[in-house]
Write a protein that holds these residues in place. Structure first.
Motif, PDB file in Angstrom:
ATOM      1  N   ILE A 156       0.843  -1.207   0.000  1.00 48.69           N
ATOM      2  CA  ILE A 156       0.000   0.000   0.000  1.00 48.69           C
ATOM      3  C   ILE A 156       0.874   1.251   0.000  1.00 48.69           C
ATOM      4  CG2 ILE A 156      -1.633   1.359   1.363  1.00 48.69           C
ATOM      5  CD1 ILE A 156      -2.834  -1.296   2.319  1.00 48.69           C
ATOM      6  N   ALA A 157       1.920   1.241   0.824  1.00 50.05           N
ATOM      7  CA  ALA A 157       2.802   2.414   0.908  1.00 50.05           C
ATOM      8  C   ALA A 157       3.527   2.656  -0.411  1.00 50.05           C
ATOM      9  CB  ALA A 157       3.801   2.219   2.041  1.00 50.05           C
ATOM     10  N   GLY A 353       0.967  10.006   5.870  1.00 53.02           N
ATOM     11  CA  GLY A 353       0.162   8.834   6.235  1.00 53.02           C
ATOM     12  C   GLY A 353       0.794   7.549   5.747  1.00 53.02           C
ATOM     13  N   LEU A 354       1.359   7.563   4.529  1.00 51.95           N
ATOM     14  CA  LEU A 354       2.052   6.382   4.000  1.00 51.95           C
ATOM     15  C   LEU A 354       3.291   6.065   4.836  1.00 51.95           C
ATOM     16  CD1 LEU A 354       1.784   7.121   0.167  1.00 51.95           C
ATOM     17  CD2 LEU A 354       0.435   5.484   1.501  1.00 51.95           C
ATOM     18  N   ALA A 355       4.023   7.090   5.257  1.00 53.13           N
ATOM     19  CA  ALA A 355       5.186   6.871   6.126  1.00 53.13           C
ATOM     20  C   ALA A 355       4.757   6.257   7.458  1.00 53.13           C
ATOM     21  CB  ALA A 355       5.923   8.188   6.360  1.00 53.13           C
ATOM     22  N   THR A 356       3.601   6.722   7.961  1.00 52.81           N
ATOM     23  CA  THR A 356       3.063   6.154   9.208  1.00 52.81           C
ATOM     24  C   THR A 356       2.767   4.673   9.043  1.00 52.81           C
ATOM     25  OG1 THR A 356       2.089   8.287   9.785  1.00 52.81           O
ATOM     26  CG2 THR A 356       1.229   6.347  10.934  1.00 52.81           C
ATOM     27  N   PHE A 670       9.920   7.803  15.523  1.00 53.86           N
ATOM     28  CA  PHE A 670       9.724   8.062  14.094  1.00 53.86           C
ATOM     29  C   PHE A 670       8.290   8.466  13.774  1.00 53.86           C
ATOM     30  CE2 PHE A 670      13.860   6.213  13.621  1.00 53.86           C
ATOM     31  CZ  PHE A 670      14.351   6.801  12.467  1.00 53.86           C
ATOM     32  N   LEU A 671       7.336   8.060  14.620  1.00 54.73           N
ATOM     33  CA  LEU A 671       5.970   8.531  14.412  1.00 54.73           C
ATOM     34  C   LEU A 671       5.901  10.049  14.605  1.00 54.73           C
ATOM     35  CD1 LEU A 671       2.973   8.005  13.920  1.00 54.73           C
ATOM     36  CD2 LEU A 671       2.717   7.563  16.378  1.00 54.73           C
ATOM     37  N   THR A 679      10.443  12.834   8.411  1.00 53.39           N
ATOM     38  CA  THR A 679      10.741  11.456   8.026  1.00 53.39           C
ATOM     39  C   THR A 679      10.252  11.193   6.602  1.00 53.39           C
ATOM     40  OG1 THR A 679      10.511  10.717  10.304  1.00 53.39           O
ATOM     41  CG2 THR A 679      10.399   9.033   8.607  1.00 53.39           C
ATOM     42  N   THR A 680      11.156  10.659   5.769  1.00 53.13           N
ATOM     43  CA  THR A 680      10.773  10.266   4.416  1.00 53.13           C
ATOM     44  C   THR A 680      10.290   8.821   4.427  1.00 53.13           C
ATOM     45  OG1 THR A 680      13.006   9.518   3.930  1.00 53.13           O
ATOM     46  CG2 THR A 680      12.477  11.820   3.414  1.00 53.13           C
TER      47      THR A 680
END
Length: 709
Positions: A156-157, A353-356, A670-671, A679-680
């Motif tokens: 998904i990410a 959101g994708l990084a999360t 990291f969150l 954060t990338t």
């Protein structure tokens, strides 16, 4: 009702608890399949199935669809340990995946430099091709009952990154994820090496005697049968369990039991597979085949122990089942709330959101407990501390009281001569005459007297005719100067008058828990011999180490109070004596009311007490009872091993909490950095991979745990 057939499959690429859960969920959904047991440390899948409803081929295809490689079925009834075939990392599936995704990323980078206008398309193509294997595994997992797998989150990410115009990051994320999976494989291989090192202890061939002593044939160890006689030269490893038929030599049993000092083996002595013959040639009669020798049973029991989950591991599994979908919900909220409520930029918050999502990957958390438990079990086995399950390993660290049986546990299990008090002659003459009377006896006291005379290399007087034994009273034999008897003080008092000074000496010795026998020649008392089942050499140290750890120690025995109290006073612990089996169980129940209790016994007459305690520990050098009865076994038969078990458990529990802190701590950090935009995507997946590697490396430190010698 259809007959269910047992089935066992060895699997390559199953390197973490999350992998095992995924396969387990998939198998449980197949019709006619039950008793599913996945052991990721051993790399095996075991189950029972109805071949008419689900053929074996379907099981293998399902495993392949999940991204793992079946590498052969295993005979369920055979327990011969087998070393896994190891290939260079670049030849394994995960290694090829790293090379493939890395190659595509490199090609995209090169072509993007050559044709800058097409940069986006090159990286998009690399990402789309690279994500296919992971997307297929994600879909297969969803269809098999694991919708929230790591592959699902990563796919998904990656696709989301492509959708918002970040193809370079999508390609890098996929490559880093493949690298992380490969690192998990390497780490799992190191953990497995702890057990496979035991397999290497047993030689592959043996020198078997054929008929005449000079005829020797070299055969595979698997081909040895019970009753075969093998020749073991100095420096050779003993090929299977047996007993010495010819010869004597010192044998190093450290690889099997952890005992640091060589043990003298003579005719009739038991020897264990994998131990090393030191200095003399031995002919060993095989008593156990390869599939049932000590090493095979230890490996089998450790693998079974790894399959059973500790309470903390089950708690983490339950938590992770809720954690992953909850994390996906959080990622969706990160995407929606800022743009809808605060007017944030959609592309910015979709990216975050994708990084999360990537940060939420549960691998490090899921592996935190089983990796530590597996390493702890392997470390214990390599030092003669056999622990039969994660639950037992976890409970040992919480023990508040250790209850010992006396005979055979704290003591040697057989009497020894402790005092020789001559009335006529000297110590040597009294002991020699008593041994002459007792020569040939089967009574433990008489046997101990004869052994003591042998140790002192005494010459025994000649007897005329055999000895006459009156049970409970005396043994009498005729020597050159007349009839001589060795008997109880009560018998001696009935035969002659005993001086009061001698009576006082007898009473003093008996107060020390010793059994006293009187050497009587006619009506003349020639001397006293005292015997006692003496404490093991390391018993005092073992008890002291437990007390230093803040653990209460107590003797629970059916022996008389005088003997129990004497041993307790020597070792510095409490004693509760003359306990019938029911009373011993009641005492353990009382002790358990104040906290977890470990019961240490010889594994035979203590079986009920071992089962009733919070954790049962059996003393025994590879015996069936020691390996099968209790929750843990001390193969080296040292009392200090109890403290070693508890220290190993406490170290493992600390390691688990460290792993949980690493996993959740890194994710929390990291969150926060993700939400503030620092954060990338590639940093997010690197954080998850890094947490997994750190947790695994920390767990592997347990393989270097050292017990006391």
């Amino acid at each position: 009702m259809a007959t269910l057939s047992p089935y066992k499959l060895r699997i390559e690429g199953m390197d973490c608890a999350a992998c095992a859960l995924k396969i387990e969920s998939a198998m449980q959904r197949l019709p006619g399949v039950s008793d599913v047991n996945v052991n990721y440390m051993a790399g095996t899948l075991a189950l029972r199935f109805d071949q008419d409803r689900t053929p074996a081929r379907t099981i293998e295809d399902k495993v392949k669809a999940l991204g793992y490689t079946p590498i052969g079925t295993m005979a369920v009834e055979v327990r011969v340990p087998q070393r896994r075939e190891h290939q260079p990392w670049w030849r394994e599936n995960k290694g090829r995946l790293v090379l493939g995704t890395g190659g595509l990323l490199l090609l995209a980078f090169v072509f993007a430099r050559l044709i800058p206008d097409w940069e986006r398309w090159f990286y998009s193509g690399a990402a789309l091709v690279s994500v296919v294997p992971f997307a297929r595994r994600a879909v297969s997992g969803i269809l098999s009952g694991s919708p929230f797998s790591i592959e699902t989150l990563m796919t998904i990410a990656a696709l989301g990154a492509l959708a918002i115009g970040e193809p370079e990051e999508a390609a890098v994320v996929i490559f880093l994820f493949a690298v992380g999976e490969l690192l998990e494989t390497v780490a799992a291989g190191r953990a497995r090496a702890g057990i496979e090192a035991l397999i290497d202890l047993v030689p592959r061939t043996a020198r078997r005697l054929r008929g005449a002593p000079s005829e020797i044939e070299e055969v595979r160890v698997d081909d040895l049968s019970i009753g075969d006689v093998v020749v073991v030269r100095p420096g050779d490893r003993i090929p299977s369990d047996g007993k010495v038929a010819v010869g004597s030599s010192e044998v190093n049993e450290a690889p099997v039991t952890g005992e640091s000092m060589p043990v003298l083996k003579e005719v009739g002595s038991a020897v264990y597979a994998g131990s090393v013959n030191a200095n003399g040639e031995l002919h060993v009669e095989i008593t156990r085949v390869a599939s049932d020798n000590t090493i095979a049973r230890i490996i089998h029991l450790v693998e079974e122990a790894q399959e059973s989950k500790a309470p903390m591991a089950r708690m983490i599994d339950r938590f992770s089942r809720w954690y992953t979908p909850a994390a996906m919900v959080v990622a969706v909220l990160v995407i929606l709330i800022p743009p809808l409520v605060l007017g944030g930029d959609w592309m910015t918050w979709i990216y975050r959101g994708l990084a999360t999502l990537l940060i939420a990957c549960p691998c490090a958390l899921v592996i935190s407990t089983p990796a530590a438990i597996a390493s702890g079990l392997a470390a214990g086995a390599r030092h003669g501390l056999l622990i039969k399950g994660g639950a037992a390993l976890e409970t040992l660290g919480k023990v508040q009281t250790v209850a010992f049986d006396k005979t055979g546990t704290l003591t040697r299990g057989h009497p020894r001569v402790t005092n020789v008090m001559p009335v006529v002659g000297d110590e040597s003459s009294v002991l020699a005459r008593a041994a002459a009377v007792e020569r040939g006896t089967s009574h433990p006291l008489g046997f101990a007297i004869v052994e003591a005379a042998k140790e002192r290399e005494l010459t025994l007087p000649v007897t005329f005719g055999g000895s006459i034994a009156v049970p409970g009273k005396a043994v009498t034999a005729r020597l050159k100067d007349g009839f001589v008897s060795v008997g109880s003080p009560r018998h001696a008092a009935a035969m002659t008058s005993i001086e009061s000074g001698l009576d006082d000496k007898i009473a003093a010795l008996e107060t020390e828990g010793k059994t006293v026998v009187v050497l009587l020649s006619g009506k003349t008392v020639e001397g006293l011999i005292a015997l006692r089942d003496e404490p093991r050499l390391d018993a005092a140290e073992g008890v002291k180490r437990l007390i230093d750890q803040g653990i209460k120690t107590v003797i629970l025995t059916g022996d008389n109070g005088r003997a129990a109290n004497a041993i307790a006073a020597l070792l510095g612990l409490d004693a509760r004596a003359e306990l019938l089996p029911e009373a011993k169980l009641a005492e353990i129940g009382r002790l358990r009311s104040t906290g977890p209790v470990a019961m240490v016994g010889d594994g035979i007459n203590d079986a009920p007490a071992l089962a009733t305690a919070s954790v049962g520990i059996a003393m025994g050098g590879g015996t069936d009872v020691a390996l099968e009865t209790a929750d843990a076994a001390l193969l080296h038969e040292r009392v200090t091993g109890v403290a070693d078990l508890i220290a190993l458990s406490r170290t493992t529990l600390r390691n688990i909490w460290q792993n949980i802190a690493i996993a959740l701590g890194l994710k929390s950090i990291f969150l926060i950095t993700t939400l503030v935009g620092a954060t990338t995507l590639w940093m997010a997946i690197l954080a998850d991979t890094g947490a997994t590697v750190l947790v695994t490396a920390n767990a592997l430190r347990l393989l270097n745990h050292r017990s006391s010698e």
